[in-house]
Motif scaffolding. Structure first.
Motif, PDB file in Angstrom:
ATOM      1  N   ASP A  29       0.823  -1.209   0.000  1.00  9.24           N
ATOM      2  CA  ASP A  29       0.000   0.000   0.000  1.00  9.24           C
ATOM      3  C   ASP A  29       0.861   1.265   0.000  1.00  9.24           C
ATOM      4  N   CYS A  30       2.094   1.155   0.450  1.00  9.56           N
ATOM      5  CA  CYS A  30       3.011   2.307   0.491  1.00  9.56           C
ATOM      6  C   CYS A  30       4.124   2.156  -0.547  1.00  9.56           C
TER       7      CYS A  30
ATOM      8  N   ALA B 138      -3.148  10.948  -6.879  1.00 10.18           N
ATOM      9  CA  ALA B 138      -1.721  10.837  -7.202  1.00 10.18           C
ATOM     10  C   ALA B 138      -0.935  10.441  -5.948  1.00 10.18           C
ATOM     11  N   ARG B 139      -1.565   9.682  -5.064  1.00  5.05           N
ATOM     12  CA  ARG B 139      -0.927   9.358  -3.781  1.00  5.05           C
ATOM     13  C   ARG B 139       0.454   8.743  -3.971  1.00  5.05           C
ATOM     14  N   GLN B 140       0.557   7.677  -4.759  1.00  5.81           N
ATOM     15  CA  GLN B 140       1.839   6.988  -4.903  1.00  5.81           C
ATOM     16  C   GLN B 140       2.893   7.910  -5.502  1.00  5.81           C
TER      17      GLN B 140
ATOM     18  N   ALA C  35      -5.353  11.083   3.622  1.00  2.88           N
ATOM     19  CA  ALA C  35      -4.571  10.152   4.447  1.00  2.88           C
ATOM     20  C   ALA C  35      -4.985   8.717   4.199  1.00  2.88           C
ATOM     21  N   PRO C  36      -3.994   7.837   4.075  1.00  2.00           N
ATOM     22  CA  PRO C  36      -4.327   6.413   4.039  1.00  2.00           C
ATOM     23  C   PRO C  36      -4.725   5.964   5.447  1.00  2.00           C
TER      24      PRO C  36
ATOM     25  N   GLU D 132       4.212   4.321   8.441  1.00  2.00           N
ATOM     26  CA  GLU D 132       5.384   4.315   7.567  1.00  2.00           C
ATOM     27  C   GLU D 132       5.785   5.743   7.181  1.00  2.00           C
ATOM     28  N   HIS D 133       4.822   6.590   6.976  1.00  5.57           N
ATOM     29  CA  HIS D 133       5.099   7.997   6.655  1.00  5.57           C
ATOM     30  C   HIS D 133       5.851   8.648   7.816  1.00  5.57           C
TER      31      HIS D 133
END
Length: 194
Positions: free
Chosen positions: A2-3, A73-75, A107-108, A113-114
């Protein structure tokens, strides 16, 4: 993963970008490095824009993606900001962290991880992606900067920028239509023309 964008950016060596990275890494100050990225980023990423906005004692080191016709455009945002973090850490030290990180997407579910990667408060839903820093950080010297290499790389990038063909609106529209149609499989002439 996911990240994926975040993890790919975390592991990406900015020197692999080439001349733009070497220009930034050999800039005399962090602010000058950011100015070089802002000027030449289009040579590497037509959708990328970089700038610095000063508001009081804070500076917002912005990174924006434009012209992408995708729902989120998250990734791409997370990849770009992680690479930018690596670049700054290469310039000033591996422990550097901004005061705050702002993302231009929602936000996911899990942001651990961020927080681990950026070592700073991470916020979402902003108009642009930003590293928030104290203004004086822009004046920080880059200890390993090579002024001769900086000059050589700037001249090279300026020449490439001058020689770069200017794309007209029609060509941009065709490129965008092809990119959009890739989501539905192999693009056809009829679909792109429509």
């Amino acid at each position: 993963d996911d990240c994926f964008g975040l993890h790919f950016g975390e592991r990406f060596n900015p020197k692999n970008i080439g001349p733009l990275a070497y220009t930034a890494l050999n800039s005399p100050t962090v602010g000058e490095a950011d100015a070089q990225v802002a000027r030449y980023i289009k040579l590497y990423n037509q959708a990328g824009e970089a700038s610095v906005i000063i508001e009081g004692q804070r500076a917002y080191m912005r990174y924006v993606l434009t012209g992408l016709d995708i729902p989120t455009a998250r990734q791409q945002n997370e990849y770009g900001m992680a690479v930018r973090l690596n670049t700054i850490r290469t310039m000033v030290g591996s422990q550097w962290a901004p005061l705050e990180v702002q993302f231009a997407h929602e936000a996911p579910a899990d942001i651990s991880e961020h927080q681990r990667i950026f070592s700073a408060p991470v916020l979402f839903g902003y108009p642009t992606n930003n590293f928030v820093v104290e203004c004086e950080f822009l004046e920080r010297q880059v200890p390993a900067a090579d002024t001769r290499l900086f000059g050589i790389m700037k001249r090279y990038l300026e020449r490439v920028l001058e020689e770069m063909p200017q794309e007209d609106g029609g060509l941009s529209s065709v490129r965008r239509a092809i990119a959009e149609s890739l989501r539905d499989g192999e693009p056809s002439l009829a679909r792109v023309a429509k």
